[in-house]
Write an enzyme that holds these catalytic residues in place. Structure first.
Site, short mmCIF file in Angstrom:
data_model
loop_
_atom_site.label_atom_id
_atom_site.label_comp_id
_atom_site.label_asym_id
_atom_site.label_seq_id
_atom_site.Cartn_x
_atom_site.Cartn_y
_atom_site.Cartn_z
N LYS A 80 55.74 -60.01 -14.34
CA LYS A 80 56.66 -61.13 -14.18
C LYS A 80 56.28 -61.91 -12.93
O LYS A 80 55.92 -61.33 -11.89
CB LYS A 80 58.08 -60.60 -14.06
CG LYS A 80 59.16 -61.66 -13.91
CD LYS A 80 60.53 -60.99 -13.83
CE LYS A 80 61.68 -61.99 -13.72
NZ LYS A 80 62.99 -61.31 -13.70
N SER A 155 65.81 -63.19 -17.38
CA SER A 155 64.79 -64.07 -16.86
C SER A 155 63.37 -63.56 -17.07
O SER A 155 62.39 -64.27 -16.86
CB SER A 155 65.02 -64.28 -15.36
OG SER A 155 64.93 -63.06 -14.64
N SER A 179 68.22 -59.15 -16.90
CA SER A 179 66.96 -59.88 -17.05
C SER A 179 65.82 -59.10 -17.68
O SER A 179 64.80 -59.68 -18.03
CB SER A 179 66.50 -60.41 -15.69
OG SER A 179 67.31 -61.49 -15.28
#
Length: 460
Positions: A80, A155, A179
């Protein structure tokens, strides 16, 4: 190589040891697949071919020399874009930091590098992790591999999309309010939110500090074991699961759930009962989480990024501007009260585990929805635009426990995730039960991979 990209981590590592597969060839196959597929999927913000091939060559030398290999030696890992990789860009999903080069690895990346991982690239994220979808101003939102016109969630949406479409063997995300679990549910993969402090990211990005933790995002539960083992510095080899008492709450806080999602999670509950566990329909005392979460997240945003509102407002997403403006208007008394309520909330939820070994809920209230079209109504009821589609993850961040999303079925061709919740520090139990459930449900994780073959990849 088409078959190699679908191999579980343990099988890939075994093939390397036998010299049946080459880390360089496998890494090249993944990079070629990213090149072919990702223009239509947009899971990656930055691909790292030079870094990946250098790491793969190092792994190949290790296996060729018969030397002890790291637990993730030669295994492609997507990161990420909230973790710092030395010498590579870290945008944090923000135009403000686009092109900014990290000077050193943050803690998560340092441990993965030491374990021999191959970094395929940095995956797309919501700006500063502040949305449960993955849109930002760096480009079009990442597509969901099951339907690229829909959100992968957020996210950590880029990581989920990359794993589901097999653009990387595994990925690492972070979860401060769902997330990891929300995109895992939307994309049909396994995602685990770790207990507070289990997987620190030293000298890394700060956001949702009271609630966030790094965690694995994988096609199957078995692949999460070595990844979590490296992040946490522990062994998570599979163990036999005793008979458990599991609290099943089909609609936490009485919130509406899409009927197709409800059916799939009901089936998971029935499967757990068929496996011999005592599954008890129970209302969970989750109310009050946003009295803690909202003020503390806004306090954090103001402290870490309040200066951006004055200097870079036009470069920020609408949702980040809204957060920072709300933080300016935040009543200090509500922040003080949130700090008081946090340990009380955690004690209340911890008390549940004196009666139950695990909790079961839907991971989200809906399946993946079209980009920019958050549902305003679910099962005929109006819902809050912020949390309505995904209200079941964040209470467990506030509670400070471990939680995972396990693929449990489909509704209208889209995956559904069941959320399993365990006490803080009980990741071992969570992995073991999740793997038992995964095997019993036989979720077809490869159905979407063929959709993104080179011959059939949808046009960008």
């Amino acid at each position: 190589m088409d078959e190699a990209i679908t191999l579980p981590v343990a099988e890939l590592a075994a093939a390397y040891r036998r010299r049946d597969l080459s880390p360089v060839e496998v890494t090249t196959a993944f990079l070629d697949r990213i090149n072919d597929v990702d223009p239509g999927l947009r899971a990656f913000v930055t691909v790292l071919p030079d870094t990946a091939l250098l790491q793969a060559k190092a792994a190949e030398r290790t296996f060729a020399g018969g030397e002890p290999a790291g637990p993730l030696s030669g295994i492609p890992v997507a990161l990420k874009d909230a973790f710092h990789v030395a010498g590579s860009p870290t945008s944090l999903g923000s135009r403000v930091y686009e092109g900014l080069i990290s000077k050193s690895d943050s803690g998560v990346v340092r441990r993965l590098r030491a374990a021999g991982a191959v970094f395929t690239g940095k995956t797309s994220t919501a700006e500063f992790g502040q949305s449960a979808t993955s849109e930002n101003l760096l480009g079009p939102e990442t597509g969901n591999p099951w339907d690229e016109g829909r959100t992968p969630g957020g996210s950590s949406g880029g990581s989920a999309s990359a794993v589901a479409a097999r653009l990387s063997s595994v990925a690492v995300g972070s979860d401060g309010g769902g997330s990891i679990r929300i995109p895992a549910a939307f994309c049909g993969i396994f995602g685990l939110k770790t207990s507070p402090g289990l997987c620190p990211d030293e000298k890394g990005f700060r956001g949702m500090t009271d609630f966030v933790g790094a965690g694995p995002m994988t096609s199957i539960v078995a692949d999460a074991r070595p990844l979590l083992g490296i992040l946490a510095g522990r062994d998570y080899a599979r163990r036999e699961v005793p008979r458990l008492r599991i609290a099943y709450c089909a609609r936490p806080e009485g919130r509406p759930v899409d009927p197709g999602v409800a059916r799939a999670v009901d089936a998971a509950a029935s499967q757990l009962a068929a496996m011999g566990h005592d599954v008890v329909h129970t209302d969970l005392p989750l109310d009050g989480w946003n009295d803690v979460f909202g003020p503390l997240v806004l306090e954090d945003e103001h402290r870490e990024r309040g200066h951006l509102l004055l200097r870079h407002a036009e470069e920020l997403t609408r949702y980040e501007r809204s957060s920072l403006r709300a933080a300016l208007a935040l009543d200090p008394a509500s922040v003080a009260r949130a700090h008081e309520l946090l340990p009380q909330y955690r004690m209340r939820l911890a008390a549940l585990f004196s009666r139950f070994d695990l909790l079961l809920t839907p991971a989200s209230a809906v399946p993946a929805f079209p980009h920019g079209e958050r549902p305003a109504r679910i099962d005929g009821q109006e819902v809050d635009q912020l949390w309505g589609p995904f209200p079941f993850a964040v209470p467990f961040n506030v509670a400070g426990v471990a939680a995972a999303s396990v693929p449990c079925g489909f509704t209208e061709g889209l995956p559904v995730g069941a959320q399993l919740v365990a006490p803080a520090g009980a990741e071992q139990l969570l992995l073991d039960v999740s793997e038992d459930l995964e095997e019993a449900l036989e979720f077809d994780r490869l159905a979407v991979v063929s959709r993104w073959s080179r011959a059939t990849v949808p046009a960008p």
